[in-house]
Design a protein around this motif. Structure first.
Motif, PDB file in Angstrom:
ATOM      1  N   ARG A 181      -7.118 -26.945 -72.117  1.00 22.95           N
ATOM      2  CA  ARG A 181      -7.584 -27.644 -70.942  1.00 22.95           C
ATOM      3  C   ARG A 181      -8.349 -28.889 -71.347  1.00 22.95           C
ATOM      4  NH1 ARG A 181      -9.256 -22.175 -68.641  1.00 22.95           N
ATOM      5  NH2 ARG A 181      -7.473 -21.708 -67.364  1.00 22.95           N
ATOM      6  N   TYR A 182      -8.060 -29.938 -70.645  1.00 23.35           N
ATOM      7  CA  TYR A 182      -8.734 -31.204 -70.889  1.00 23.35           C
ATOM      8  C   TYR A 182      -9.435 -31.672 -69.617  1.00 23.35           C
ATOM      9  CZ  TYR A 182      -5.995 -31.778 -75.156  1.00 23.35           C
ATOM     10  OH  TYR A 182      -5.439 -31.615 -76.395  1.00 23.35           O
TER      11      TYR A 182
ATOM     12  N   MET B 116     -20.667 -34.647 -69.280  1.00 19.23           N
ATOM     13  CA  MET B 116     -19.733 -33.638 -68.782  1.00 19.23           C
ATOM     14  C   MET B 116     -19.754 -32.392 -69.667  1.00 19.23           C
ATOM     15  SD  MET B 116     -17.732 -32.656 -66.420  1.00 19.23           S
ATOM     16  CE  MET B 116     -17.548 -34.160 -65.483  1.00 19.23           C
ATOM     17  N   GLU B 117     -19.874 -32.566 -70.975  1.00 17.95           N
ATOM     18  CA  GLU B 117     -19.965 -31.408 -71.860  1.00 17.95           C
ATOM     19  C   GLU B 117     -21.205 -30.578 -71.528  1.00 17.95           C
ATOM     20  OE1 GLU B 117     -19.775 -33.315 -75.679  1.00 17.95           O
ATOM     21  OE2 GLU B 117     -17.602 -33.056 -75.812  1.00 17.95           O
TER      22      GLU B 117
ATOM     23  N   ILE C 207     -12.520 -25.897 -73.444  1.00 17.80           N
ATOM     24  CA  ILE C 207     -12.322 -27.087 -72.614  1.00 17.80           C
ATOM     25  C   ILE C 207     -12.684 -28.307 -73.449  1.00 17.80           C
ATOM     26  CG2 ILE C 207     -13.037 -28.306 -70.543  1.00 17.80           C
ATOM     27  CD1 ILE C 207     -13.803 -25.549 -69.364  1.00 17.80           C
ATOM     28  N   GLN C 208     -11.754 -29.222 -73.559  1.00 15.89           N
ATOM     29  CA  GLN C 208     -12.009 -30.444 -74.312  1.00 15.89           C
ATOM     30  C   GLN C 208     -12.330 -31.572 -73.346  1.00 15.89           C
ATOM     31  OE1 GLN C 208      -9.326 -31.280 -77.627  1.00 15.89           O
ATOM     32  NE2 GLN C 208      -8.359 -29.307 -77.224  1.00 15.89           N
TER      33      GLN C 208
ATOM     34  N   GLU D 230     -22.527 -24.833 -66.434  1.00 15.83           N
ATOM     35  CA  GLU D 230     -21.729 -24.143 -65.410  1.00 15.83           C
ATOM     36  C   GLU D 230     -21.052 -22.884 -65.926  1.00 15.83           C
ATOM     37  OE1 GLU D 230     -20.629 -24.814 -62.073  1.00 15.83           O
ATOM     38  OE2 GLU D 230     -22.256 -26.271 -61.912  1.00 15.83           O
ATOM     39  N   PHE D 231     -20.445 -22.968 -67.107  1.00 13.32           N
ATOM     40  CA  PHE D 231     -19.579 -21.897 -67.589  1.00 13.32           C
ATOM     41  C   PHE D 231     -20.102 -21.146 -68.806  1.00 13.32           C
ATOM     42  CE2 PHE D 231     -16.787 -25.122 -65.613  1.00 13.32           C
ATOM     43  CZ  PHE D 231     -16.304 -24.355 -64.556  1.00 13.32           C
ATOM     44  N   GLY D 232     -21.127 -21.673 -69.449  1.00 14.67           N
ATOM     45  CA  GLY D 232     -21.689 -21.008 -70.616  1.00 14.67           C
ATOM     46  C   GLY D 232     -20.975 -21.373 -71.903  1.00 14.67           C
ATOM     47  N   GLU D 233     -21.505 -20.880 -73.002  1.00 13.36           N
ATOM     48  CA  GLU D 233     -20.995 -21.212 -74.336  1.00 13.36           C
ATOM     49  C   GLU D 233     -19.548 -20.785 -74.546  1.00 13.36           C
ATOM     50  OE1 GLU D 233     -23.499 -19.809 -77.495  1.00 13.36           O
ATOM     51  OE2 GLU D 233     -25.306 -20.439 -76.435  1.00 13.36           O
ATOM     52  N   ARG D 234     -19.132 -19.764 -73.879  1.00 13.22           N
ATOM     53  CA  ARG D 234     -17.796 -19.208 -74.059  1.00 13.22           C
ATOM     54  C   ARG D 234     -16.700 -20.232 -73.768  1.00 13.22           C
ATOM     55  NH1 ARG D 234     -16.335 -14.773 -69.893  1.00 13.22           N
ATOM     56  NH2 ARG D 234     -14.146 -15.291 -69.855  1.00 13.22           N
ATOM     57  N   TYR D 235     -16.935 -21.151 -72.828  1.00 13.19           N
ATOM     58  CA  TYR D 235     -15.909 -22.114 -72.442  1.00 13.19           C
ATOM     59  C   TYR D 235     -16.065 -23.487 -73.100  1.00 13.19           C
ATOM     60  CZ  TYR D 235     -14.177 -18.870 -68.997  1.00 13.19           C
ATOM     61  OH  TYR D 235     -13.624 -17.786 -68.402  1.00 13.19           O
ATOM     62  N   VAL D 236     -17.136 -23.692 -73.816  1.00 14.95           N
ATOM     63  CA  VAL D 236     -17.368 -25.000 -74.428  1.00 14.95           C
ATOM     64  C   VAL D 236     -16.233 -25.391 -75.358  1.00 14.95           C
ATOM     65  CG1 VAL D 236     -18.865 -26.290 -76.007  1.00 14.95           C
ATOM     66  CG2 VAL D 236     -19.868 -24.972 -74.162  1.00 14.95           C
ATOM     67  N   PHE D 237     -15.709 -24.455 -76.111  1.00 19.69           N
ATOM     68  CA  PHE D 237     -14.646 -24.769 -77.061  1.00 19.69           C
ATOM     69  C   PHE D 237     -13.252 -24.642 -76.442  1.00 19.69           C
ATOM     70  CE2 PHE D 237     -18.238 -23.473 -79.758  1.00 19.69           C
ATOM     71  CZ  PHE D 237     -18.412 -24.675 -80.420  1.00 19.69           C
TER      72      PHE D 237
END
Length: 181
Positions: free
Chosen positions: A1-2, A13-14, A29-30, A20-27
């Motif tokens: 996902r971009y 945005m990062e 979503i680019q 919003e989504f926590g550390e789990r989604y940081v990597f």
């Protein structure tokens, strides 16, 4: 996902995605701008054979060309020596390239005008634009050319097939951005 955002908003945005989504989604979503996305495309599929000219390098090139062509400038001959002039001209050229306006387009527009300050401005910017494109492409590419190359390579590649894209914070898109989309 971009998540595609203007270049200057990627860090914000990062942080927003992290909140919003926590550390789990940081990597997962680019967050990238069009320039960074074009760099990633070219790193993955190839395409850049010349080094990238920085904005400072572009201004230095414009400054040198303005001084060299001082006698041909109709509106800005006395401004050619000022560093601010080179920065202003480089910004104008970058915008013209982003909107797919060529030095020839500027010349044709100037030729249709009666003698005026606008005609002289278009002449001068067109002269520097044309000279800088000729000189630039001898040894370098700029970020606008990099985007063009990435668009072409994207057409030839399946690198991003199946990827999801989300766009945020844009108020509009340049023709080059629309072409990439």
């Amino acid at each position: 996902r971009y998540v595609i955002v203007p270049d200057q908003f990627s860090y914000m945005m990062e942080k927003k995605i992290l909140a919003e989504f926590g550390e789990r989604y940081v990597f997962a979503i680019q967050v990238v701008g069009f320039r960074m996305l074009s760099q990633r495309i070219l790193e993955r599929v190839g395409g850049i054979k010349k080094p990238l000219l920085s904005p400072v390098g572009r201004s230095m090139l414009i400054s040198s060309l303005a001084l060299h062509n001082k006698e041909k400038l109709t509106l800005y001959p006395n401004s050619a020596a000022y560093a601010g002039f080179a920065d202003m001209a480089a910004d104008a050229i970058r915008e013209l390239k982003n909107y797919a306006i060529s030095p020839t387009d500027l010349k044709e527009a100037a030729d249709r005008l009666k003698e005026s300050e606008l005609k002289n401005k278009l002449h001068d910017v067109g002269l520097l634009f044309s000279a800088s494109e000729t000189q630039l492409h001898v040894n370098f590419v700029d970020t606008e050319d990099q985007l063009d190359i990435a668009i072409q390579k994207l057409r030839e590649s399946d690198f991003l097939n199946g990827s999801e894209f989300y766009f945020d914070v844009f108020s509009d898109f340049t023709p080059k951005h629309l072409e990439m989309i």
